[in-house]
Design an enzyme around this catalytic site. Structure first.
Site, short mmCIF file in Angstrom:
data_model
loop_
_atom_site.label_atom_id
_atom_site.label_comp_id
_atom_site.label_asym_id
_atom_site.label_seq_id
_atom_site.Cartn_x
_atom_site.Cartn_y
_atom_site.Cartn_z
CG ASN A 70 -17.93 16.32 23.89
OD1 ASN A 70 -18.72 16.42 24.83
ND2 ASN A 70 -17.00 17.23 23.62
CD1 TRP A 71 -23.95 12.97 22.86
CD2 TRP A 71 -25.36 12.81 24.59
NE1 TRP A 71 -24.64 11.80 22.73
CE2 TRP A 71 -25.51 11.68 23.77
CE3 TRP A 71 -26.14 12.92 25.73
CZ2 TRP A 71 -26.43 10.66 24.06
CZ3 TRP A 71 -27.06 11.92 26.03
CH2 TRP A 71 -27.19 10.80 25.21
CE LYS A 72 -18.32 19.76 21.44
NZ LYS A 72 -17.65 20.73 20.58
CG HIS A 122 -13.72 19.80 25.13
ND1 HIS A 122 -14.04 21.02 24.57
CD2 HIS A 122 -13.95 18.86 24.17
CE1 HIS A 122 -14.46 20.81 23.33
NE2 HIS A 122 -14.41 19.52 23.07
CD GLU A 154 -11.78 17.30 20.55
OE1 GLU A 154 -12.66 16.70 19.92
OE2 GLU A 154 -12.05 18.08 21.48
CB SER A 205 -15.34 18.99 11.70
OG SER A 205 -15.49 20.23 12.36
N GLY A 224 -18.30 15.42 18.23
CA GLY A 224 -19.22 16.37 18.87
C GLY A 224 -20.57 16.39 18.19
P1 PGA Z 1 -17.19 18.52 16.72
O1 PGA Z 1 -16.66 18.59 18.24
O2 PGA Z 1 -17.19 17.08 16.31
O3 PGA Z 1 -18.53 19.13 16.79
O4 PGA Z 1 -16.20 19.33 15.92
C1 PGA Z 1 -15.63 17.80 18.71
C2 PGA Z 1 -15.32 18.17 20.12
O5 PGA Z 1 -15.31 19.39 20.43
O6 PGA Z 1 -15.07 17.31 20.96
#
Ligand code: PGA
Length: 250
Positions: free
Chosen positions: A10-12, A95, A165, A213, A234
């Site tokens: 998930n590149w956000k 999300h 999540e 994480s 992420g």
């Molecule tokens: P993260 O994000 O791996 O940076 O904790 C996961 C997500 O929000 O999908």
């Protein structure tokens, strides 16, 4: 039935330029392909068309969102029909960072339905914001799952992936991710909730992945003891080295 594992990046709202986006996805494409793992990348809308033209073989395209209608006028939105026309196969839906902007579970259920209508496979995100001693978060989660899947029928549910999540574990250091035995408990709980809604046989077919994480140092123990069908990753997916490190463990 052996279920294929999913590794979803998930590149956000990253990376900041198309040049870097192309470098990153071309890097993923070079990972030594694993037959039992689907490597999926959820890309910002604006980069999807360019990346779809690369016709990647190892990487499956996902969006990070979509709109709940395909035909009405909606300025600034992107429909599942448009995404499907680019060959996008999955979409993250609901999300927590979008729920925080005001998306309700009932709106999210409309998006799940609309995605399925146009052959986009939903990766539905659920998770509690905090944990309380009395276990209220379990009720919260059960309601969130029920409401986000409202109107989805027994035949459709196996096309949905649930990404569990816990919000408190997102975007932290790996040592602050949820521990594998807690993840295991939550996977069982979510499957039970799905069983109540769709019957236990259908619930068994649903993939449940963990996000929050995940990185190359905690992925192994979670895979060994967490009973998940994969990960939603992420910030660690923005580092080719770290993301490949997770991929190789699967
Ligand atoms: P993260 O994000 O791996 O940076 O904790 C996961 C997500 O929000 O999908």
């Amino acid at each position: 039935m052996i279920k294929k594992m999913l590794l979803v990046a998930n590149w956000k709202m990253n990376p900041p330029s198309i040049k870097e986006a192309l470098e990153l996805v071309n890097g993923y494409e070079k990972f030594k392909s694993l037959n039992d793992v689907s490597l999926i990348v959820a890309i910002p809308y604006i980069y999807l068309a360019d990346i779809s033209r690369l016709k990647l073989k190892n990487v499956i395209l996902s969006s990070q969102n979509l709109f709940y209608e395909s035909r009405e006028p909606h300025t600034g939105e992107v429909s599942s029909l448009m995404l499907a026309s680019l060959g996008v196969k999955y979409s993250i839906i609901g999300h927590s960072e979008r729920r925080k902007l005001g998306e309700s579970s009932s709106l999210i259920s409309k998006k799940v339905k609309e995605a399925l209508k146009n052959n986009i496979l939903p990766i539905l995100c659920v998770g509690e914001e905090i944990r309380d001693e009395s276990g209220e978060y379990m009720h919260f989660l059960e309601n969130q799952i029920g409401e986000s899947l409202k109107g989805i029928n027994k035949k459709e549910i196996e096309k949905v992936t649930i990404a569990y999540e816990p919000i408190w574990a997102i975007n932290k250091n790996e040592e602050n991710a949820m521990g594998p035995s807690d993840i295991h408990t939550m996977v069982i709980f979510i499957r039970k909730v799905l069983g109540k809604l769709f019957g236990i046989e259908m619930a068994k077919k649903v993939k449940i992945i963990y996000g929050g994480s995940v990185g190359p140092t905690n992925a192994k123990v979670i895979l060994e003891n967490g009973e998940t069908d994969g990960f939603l990753v992420g910030h660690q997916s923005l580092s080719l080295k770290n993301f490949e490190g997770i991929y190789k463990l699967m």
